[in-house]
Design a protein around this motif. Structure first.
Motif, PDB file in Angstrom:
ATOM      1  N   THR A   6       0.842  -1.190   0.000  1.00  0.00           N
ATOM      2  CA  THR A   6       0.000   0.000   0.000  1.00  0.00           C
ATOM      3  C   THR A   6       0.879   1.243   0.000  1.00  0.00           C
ATOM      4  N   ASP A  13      -5.013   5.941   0.080  1.00  0.00           N
ATOM      5  CA  ASP A  13      -4.004   4.884  -0.024  1.00  0.00           C
ATOM      6  C   ASP A  13      -4.288   4.000  -1.230  1.00  0.00           C
ATOM      7  N   THR A  15      -3.474   0.392  -3.249  1.00  0.00           N
ATOM      8  CA  THR A  15      -2.895  -0.951  -3.214  1.00  0.00           C
ATOM      9  C   THR A  15      -1.985  -1.101  -4.425  1.00  0.00           C
ATOM     10  N   ASP A  81      -9.502  -0.316  -4.599  1.00  0.00           N
ATOM     11  CA  ASP A  81      -9.797  -0.587  -3.191  1.00  0.00           C
ATOM     12  C   ASP A  81     -11.134   0.082  -2.867  1.00  0.00           C
ATOM     13  N   LEU A  83     -12.617   1.598  -0.390  1.00  0.00           N
ATOM     14  CA  LEU A  83     -12.673   2.933   0.223  1.00  0.00           C
ATOM     15  C   LEU A  83     -12.205   3.994  -0.782  1.00  0.00           C
ATOM     16  N   TYR A 141     -10.883  10.037   5.879  1.00  0.00           N
ATOM     17  CA  TYR A 141     -10.768   8.643   6.316  1.00  0.00           C
ATOM     18  C   TYR A 141      -9.389   8.296   6.865  1.00  0.00           C
TER      19      TYR A 141
ATOM     20  N   VAL B  25      -6.753  -5.057   0.577  1.00  0.00           N
ATOM     21  CA  VAL B  25      -7.226  -3.663   0.581  1.00  0.00           C
ATOM     22  C   VAL B  25      -6.113  -2.775   1.121  1.00  0.00           C
ATOM     23  N   SER B  26      -6.365  -1.475   1.173  1.00  0.00           N
ATOM     24  CA  SER B  26      -5.346  -0.557   1.660  1.00  0.00           C
ATOM     25  C   SER B  26      -5.362  -0.476   3.193  1.00  0.00           C
ATOM     26  N   ARG B  27      -4.250  -0.038   3.768  1.00  0.00           N
ATOM     27  CA  ARG B  27      -4.183   0.147   5.224  1.00  0.00           C
ATOM     28  C   ARG B  27      -5.218   1.178   5.669  1.00  0.00           C
ATOM     29  N   GLN B  28      -5.427   2.183   4.816  1.00  0.00           N
ATOM     30  CA  GLN B  28      -6.404   3.230   5.130  1.00  0.00           C
ATOM     31  C   GLN B  28      -7.808   2.637   5.286  1.00  0.00           C
ATOM     32  N   THR B  29      -8.137   1.640   4.465  1.00  0.00           N
ATOM     33  CA  THR B  29      -9.451   1.001   4.549  1.00  0.00           C
ATOM     34  C   THR B  29      -9.615   0.277   5.883  1.00  0.00           C
TER      35      THR B  29
END
Lengths: 142, 81
Positions: A6, A13, A15, A81, A83, A141, B25-29
């Protein structure tokens, strides 16, 4: 333990897959911009010689990397991703809405004596709102 | 949606980035889910449940219910250590 790939960016962020898709999109975007600038110089310098099918061909040529940029962005969005996709969709909705409001409202401003709207102005407004909304969404976020 | 991600991560001694890598997924998620800023999609919730080897309802629960709690059952009272 599995290594993470990431990477933080201004829009959230990313991926490893997002980074690859974003790089593809940026590549085609830069190619489109370069070709568009080149075509504009060519048309301004040799506009009379390029009248007719040759000129239309030059314009059509610039659409190829532009269409590929749109296609790669859609792929980026589909595979993003979840989010990141939410942040992107909210930013797109805001940019589209503000752009439409700006265009329709400015037509009224013109009627009451405001300066004439250039076709590039709404595009610039939409782009600035899109980028700003991505940045704000990513911050929300964190 | 309430969740026990932070507790389960601590039990496995995983960082947010470790869990993010496993879940794709991303760390932010992961951070946004843990802090309650973002509710995961159903496929991601199932994936996380599979990673921890637990049923989904042991990790995630609707607002007002604690994860692992049966629907309608009052939240368990925490016992002093």
């Amino acid at each position: 333990m599995r290594a993470t790939t990431t990477r933080e960016s201004f829009c959230g962020d990313l991926t490893a897959n997002d980074q690859r898709n974003m790089a593809r999109y940026n590549g085609w975007l830069v190619a489109w911009m370069a070709l568009w600038v080149g075509a504009r110089f060519l048309v301004e310098a040799r506009g009379e010689q390029l009248a007719g099918p040759l000129g239309w061909g030059v314009v059509a040529l610039t659409l190829v990397p532009g269409a590929l940029a749109v296609g790669t962005y859609v792929r980026f969005l589909r595979e993003a991703d979840e989010l990141l996709r939410k942040i992107q969709l909210e930013a797109l909705a805001l940019a589209f809405g503000v752009g439409v409001l700006f265009m329709t409202s400015w037509r009224l401003v013109e009627k009451v004596g405001g300066p004439q709207l250039d076709v590039n102005d709404p595009v610039l407004v939409m782009y600035v709102v899109w980028v700003t909304a991505q940045w704000l969404g990513a911050r929300r976020y964190r | 949606v309430n969740n026990r991600l932070r507790v389960l991560r601590a039990e496995h001694d995983w960082s947010q980035a470790d869990l993010a890598g496993r879940a794709g997924v991303s760390r932010q998620t992961i951070n946004a889910i843990e802090t309650g800023k973002y509710d995961p999609s159903l496929p991601l919730a199932f994936k996380i449940a599979r990673i921890f080897g637990q049923p989904i309802e042991r990790i995630f629960a609707p607002d007002g219910e604690a994860p692992g709690q049966a629907p309608g059952e009052p939240a368990p009272i925490a016992r002093p250590a």
